[in-house]
Design a protein around this motif. Structure first.
Motif, PDB file in Angstrom:
ATOM      1  N   ASP A  38       0.827  -1.218   0.000  1.00  0.00           N
ATOM      2  CA  ASP A  38       0.000   0.000   0.000  1.00  0.00           C
ATOM      3  C   ASP A  38       0.856   1.260   0.000  1.00  0.00           C
ATOM      4  O   ASP A  38       1.898   1.306   0.636  1.00  0.00           O
ATOM      5  CB  ASP A  38      -0.888   0.018   1.249  1.00  0.00           C
ATOM      6  CG  ASP A  38      -1.976  -1.027   1.154  1.00  0.00           C
ATOM      7  OD1 ASP A  38      -2.233  -1.486   0.029  1.00  0.00           O
ATOM      8  OD2 ASP A  38      -2.550  -1.381   2.203  1.00  0.00           O
ATOM      9  N   GLN A  39       0.372   2.267  -0.695  1.00  0.00           N
ATOM     10  CA  GLN A  39       1.075   3.553  -0.700  1.00  0.00           C
ATOM     11  C   GLN A  39       0.746   4.297   0.586  1.00  0.00           C
ATOM     12  O   GLN A  39      -0.410   4.430   0.938  1.00  0.00           O
ATOM     13  CB  GLN A  39       0.626   4.397  -1.892  1.00  0.00           C
ATOM     14  CG  GLN A  39       0.883   3.725  -3.224  1.00  0.00           C
ATOM     15  CD  GLN A  39       0.228   4.477  -4.369  1.00  0.00           C
ATOM     16  OE1 GLN A  39      -0.596   5.344  -4.152  1.00  0.00           O
ATOM     17  NE2 GLN A  39       0.606   4.116  -5.585  1.00  0.00           N
ATOM     18  N   ALA A  40       1.768   4.803   1.286  1.00  0.00           N
ATOM     19  CA  ALA A  40       1.493   5.483   2.553  1.00  0.00           C
ATOM     20  C   ALA A  40       2.324   6.753   2.713  1.00  0.00           C
ATOM     21  O   ALA A  40       2.444   7.270   3.816  1.00  0.00           O
ATOM     22  CB  ALA A  40       1.747   4.534   3.724  1.00  0.00           C
ATOM     23  N   SER A  41       2.926   7.256   1.641  1.00  0.00           N
ATOM     24  CA  SER A  41       3.658   8.518   1.767  1.00  0.00           C
ATOM     25  C   SER A  41       3.348   9.410   0.580  1.00  0.00           C
ATOM     26  O   SER A  41       2.774   8.968  -0.424  1.00  0.00           O
ATOM     27  CB  SER A  41       5.160   8.268   1.849  1.00  0.00           C
ATOM     28  OG  SER A  41       5.687   8.066   0.555  1.00  0.00           O
ATOM     29  N   SER A  42       3.791  10.670   0.688  1.00  0.00           N
ATOM     30  CA  SER A  42       3.432  11.645  -0.337  1.00  0.00           C
ATOM     31  C   SER A  42       4.098  11.359  -1.682  1.00  0.00           C
ATOM     32  O   SER A  42       3.609  11.785  -2.716  1.00  0.00           O
ATOM     33  CB  SER A  42       3.816  13.048   0.140  1.00  0.00           C
ATOM     34  OG  SER A  42       5.189  13.069   0.469  1.00  0.00           O
ATOM     35  N   VAL A  43       5.232  10.635  -1.702  1.00  0.00           N
ATOM     36  CA  VAL A  43       5.917  10.380  -2.972  1.00  0.00           C
ATOM     37  C   VAL A  43       5.521   9.041  -3.590  1.00  0.00           C
ATOM     38  O   VAL A  43       5.849   8.767  -4.744  1.00  0.00           O
ATOM     39  CB  VAL A  43       7.464  10.400  -2.813  1.00  0.00           C
ATOM     40  CG1 VAL A  43       7.932  11.776  -2.403  1.00  0.00           C
ATOM     41  CG2 VAL A  43       7.927   9.344  -1.844  1.00  0.00           C
ATOM     42  N   ALA A 199       4.361  10.938   5.770  1.00  0.00           N
ATOM     43  CA  ALA A 199       3.415   9.835   5.851  1.00  0.00           C
ATOM     44  C   ALA A 199       2.006  10.368   5.629  1.00  0.00           C
ATOM     45  O   ALA A 199       1.649  11.422   6.146  1.00  0.00           O
ATOM     46  CB  ALA A 199       3.521   9.158   7.211  1.00  0.00           C
ATOM     47  N   THR A 200       1.230   9.653   4.837  1.00  0.00           N
ATOM     48  CA  THR A 200      -0.115  10.141   4.539  1.00  0.00           C
ATOM     49  C   THR A 200      -1.203   9.302   5.203  1.00  0.00           C
ATOM     50  O   THR A 200      -2.374   9.642   5.118  1.00  0.00           O
ATOM     51  CB  THR A 200      -0.365  10.133   3.024  1.00  0.00           C
ATOM     52  OG1 THR A 200      -0.025   8.837   2.522  1.00  0.00           O
ATOM     53  CG2 THR A 200       0.481  11.181   2.330  1.00  0.00           C
ATOM     54  N   LYS A 201      -0.806   8.187   5.849  1.00  0.00           N
ATOM     55  CA  LYS A 201      -1.803   7.318   6.480  1.00  0.00           C
ATOM     56  C   LYS A 201      -1.332   6.971   7.878  1.00  0.00           C
ATOM     57  O   LYS A 201      -0.161   6.624   8.052  1.00  0.00           O
ATOM     58  CB  LYS A 201      -1.923   5.998   5.710  1.00  0.00           C
ATOM     59  CG  LYS A 201      -2.875   6.019   4.560  1.00  0.00           C
ATOM     60  CD  LYS A 201      -2.949   4.625   3.959  1.00  0.00           C
ATOM     61  CE  LYS A 201      -3.479   4.704   2.552  1.00  0.00           C
ATOM     62  NZ  LYS A 201      -3.193   3.491   1.784  1.00  0.00           N
ATOM     63  N   GLU A 228      -1.809   9.575  14.589  1.00  0.00           N
ATOM     64  CA  GLU A 228      -2.784  10.643  14.308  1.00  0.00           C
ATOM     65  C   GLU A 228      -2.280  11.911  14.991  1.00  0.00           C
ATOM     66  O   GLU A 228      -1.461  11.833  15.915  1.00  0.00           O
ATOM     67  CB  GLU A 228      -4.159  10.263  14.889  1.00  0.00           C
ATOM     68  CG  GLU A 228      -4.760   8.986  14.343  1.00  0.00           C
ATOM     69  CD  GLU A 228      -5.356   9.141  12.952  1.00  0.00           C
ATOM     70  OE1 GLU A 228      -5.187  10.241  12.363  1.00  0.00           O
ATOM     71  OE2 GLU A 228      -5.957   8.180  12.459  1.00  0.00           O
ATOM     72  N   PRO A 229      -2.766  13.089  14.583  1.00  0.00           N
ATOM     73  CA  PRO A 229      -2.303  14.332  15.214  1.00  0.00           C
ATOM     74  C   PRO A 229      -2.390  14.250  16.741  1.00  0.00           C
ATOM     75  O   PRO A 229      -3.399  13.788  17.291  1.00  0.00           O
ATOM     76  CB  PRO A 229      -3.263  15.386  14.658  1.00  0.00           C
ATOM     77  CG  PRO A 229      -3.697  14.837  13.346  1.00  0.00           C
ATOM     78  CD  PRO A 229      -3.693  13.348  13.480  1.00  0.00           C
TER      79      PRO A 229
END
Lengths: 342, 274
Positions: A38-43, A199-201, A228-229
């Motif tokens: 799975d893709q989990a980063s901005s790039v 990281a996007t997820k 999470e934040p």
């Protein structure tokens, strides 16, 4: 996808379940992957897109070229021996065709290069305000040091925040690889290297060593926990407090798994790279320089901070120093843990 | 082709009967070991390369067998590391590098070119003898010392491992010379032994491919030789070239190593494409 899942489940079920799965091992993908994790980063999306374009272009070209080759072989095959002789009017050249099949691939290659170079620059240039975390590779574990000095064997990062990893190694080459982030960089002794990601997820993703580094290279695993934040700050506060609350022997058992001790020392008497810890406390050991000593608190402390000082006869001098990596209360905890292994 | 008649004048199989050729050649083992015939040398290369291929393939099968199940299947982690090192090193240095240029090239190139033999038949035989000695030394030392560095010998792992890197690196050094001599021989042959009428643009594609390969062999292989020599010097005398603890730089080794090993992929693919 379901078909692939069926196949992978089949193979997993057929393989004997690995019995000795240590609890501290990071979570790896549940089934063998057929395609990308799975893709989990901005790039990640950009990298995968370029990869897919290259794979499909190559597949298409290969099919086209081989297809044409087979077609021509069949169409122009000699029907008889006489037909195989060179004809006077054999044409050997077509400038228009040659230019066409040179220019088109050239354009494709330049386009791929431009996209690739753009992606490369993105991967290499960390944003200025990025959060910085140090990671150190050593045989055979990763260790992460945060801005407040806290040290852990798992990487914790906040979601949607650029993070710059400053990478180093204490012994040989390693390579810091987070497959889900599509990012990888060598850890080189004697210099710092770096990589960055956003990281996007939120979630946990495996970290692997991607440069062969010896016996337990394939076990040089860790995980990145994307919070999470707010979760990242909470982690940093709680981590150190929680550790001090534990009984020393129990903390020692955790450190044994976390700090890479178990890569070389067993607690059941079996021999690995270093001596087993079972029943070692109080025993008299003899060393390669001819001296002997009883294993007591100070001996263990010295062996952790200056492992090359005394090498037990018959074992290789391969332990790295943990000086500065373990805090005093952690060394105490390890000593208590070793004492408890009767 | 217009050159057919000219070529036929030069390669006259019946005109050279007095000399050493396949019609007058002796029989027996010595006639093979001491032969100067490019076809026999090519055949010996072919057999040796195929033997190495079988060996390297066996190591590959052992590696795959180990990977059949998670955890230990048939060997320990250290043995596994030795197996993939042996597999990689044998396949690269003993199979794909000499495979097409030395084996197929020796058999086909002089025939396609229209020459009686390569330019330096004795050097050709010496290349083969060197190769055999290097190969035996390489395999024996890697096997006996249980070397586990991977075929790339990356520092600082290769300077810190307890296995004997020096003999294996020396084996690579010797094998490199065999490759350099073959390349040199082919370059001179293609330049000087083309019969009248066999102009550069009439050369068969395979000869062009071998010519390009030979240039790479001659230019790139010495870099590998120097690199493994430096590795030996560092290990034997503790002179800091690649080890950061001694003031060296491990990335320097990678640059040196790939200065050879990148062109080496063309030693593998170019003659195959030709």
């Amino acid at each position: 996808m379901t078909l692939i899942a069926c196949f992978s489940n089949f193979f997993l079920a057929a393989a004997p379940a690995s019995s000795a799965e240590p609890a501290a091992l990071p979570r790896m993908p549940d089934s063998p992957l057929f395609w990308m994790p799975d893709q989990a980063s901005s790039v990640a999306a950009q990298t995968d897109w370029l990869f897919d374009v290259m794979v499909w272009l190559s597949a298409l070209s290969a099919a086209g070229i081989l297809g044409a080759m087979v077609y021509f072989c069949v169409k122009y095959q000699a029907k008889s021996r006489a037909a195989n002789e060179l004809s006077e009017v054999t044409s050997d050249h077509n400038t228009g065709l040659e230019i066409t099949w040179s220019i088109i691939p050239l354009v494709i290659t330049i386009a791929l290069f431009v996209w690739g170079f753009k992606g490369f620059v993105d991967l290499r240039t960390a944003p200025k305000d990025a959060l910085e975390i140090h990671v150190q590779g050593q045989k055979w574990r990763w260790s992460f040091t945060y801005a407040n000095g806290w040290n852990d064997d798992t990487l914790h990062v906040p979601v949607d925040t650029p993070v710059r990893m400053i990478i180093s190694s204490v012994d040989v080459l390693h390579s810091f690889f987070i497959p889900n982030f599509r990012t990888k960089q060598d850890a080189v002794p004697g210099r710092y290297t770096e990589l960055w990601f956003k990281a996007t997820k939120a979630g946990e993703f495996p970290i692997e060593c991607a440069e062969y580094c010896g016996t337990s290279h394939s076990d040089m695993l860790s995980k990145v926990v994307v919070h999470e934040p707010g979760g990242y700050e909470k982690y940093l506060e709680q981590a150190e407090e929680a550790e001090k609350q534990l009984p020393p022997a129990q903390l020692g058992a955790e450190l044994y798994a976390k700090k890479g001790c178990k890569q070389c020392h067993t607690v059941d008497g079996a021999r690995l790279i270093g001596p087993s810890w079972k029943g070692i406390f109080g025993k008299t050991e003899s060393f390669s320089d001819g001296s002997t000593a009883q294993v007591d608190e100070n001996y263990i402390r010295d062996s952790i901070t200056d492992p090359q000082g005394k090498i037990v006869t018959g074992y290789p001098p391969s332990m790295p120093t943990y000086k500065g990596q373990l805090k005093d209360h952690q060394i105490t905890a390890l000593i208590e843990y070793i004492k408890s292994l009767k | 082709m217009a050159s057919t008649s000219t070529t036929a004048d030069v390669v006259d199989p019946h005109g050279s009967r007095a000399e050493d050729n396949y019609l007058t050649h002796d029989k027996g083992i010595l006639s093979w070991i001491l032969t100067l015939d490019h076809k026999r040398i090519g055949l010996m290369y072919l057999c040796s390369v195929l033997a190495s291929f079988t060996l390297g393939g066996t190591f590959a099968l052992l590696v795959r067998t180990e990977l059949l199940t998670p955890g230990r299947t048939i060997m320990s982690a250290d043995t596994y590391n030795q197996m993939f090192t042996l597999h990689g090193a044998v396949m690269v240095f003993l199979v794909i590098i000499p495979g097409i240029p030395a084996a197929l090239g020796n058999i086909i190139m002089p025939i396609q070119l229209g020459a009686k033999d390569v330019a330096f038949p004795r050097l050709n035989l010496f290349s083969y003898h060197l190769w055999v000695m290097g190969a035996i030394f390489f395999i024996t030392s890697m096997y006996l010392s249980a070397i586990d560095t991977g075929w790339t010998f990356y520092t600082p792992y290769s300077t810190s491992t307890t296995t004997a890197v020096i003999p294996a690196a020396f084996g690579v050094f010797v094998l490199g010379f065999s490759s350099i001599f073959t390349g040199l021989n082919f370059i001179v042959t293609i330049h000087k032994l083309r019969p009248p009428g066999m102009t550069w643009f009439r050369l068969p594609l395979f000869i062009w491919a071998l010519y390009a390969t030979a240039i790479i062999q001659v230019l790139a292989t010495p870099v590998l030789g120097i690199t493994v020599l430096m590795l030996i010097v560092e290990r034997a005398f503790g002179i800091g070239i690649f080890d950061p603890a001694l003031g060296g730089d491990p990335v320097l080794f990678q640059h040196f190593f790939w200065f050879y090993s990148h062109p080496a992929v063309y030693i593998m693919i170019v003659p195959a494409s030709g």
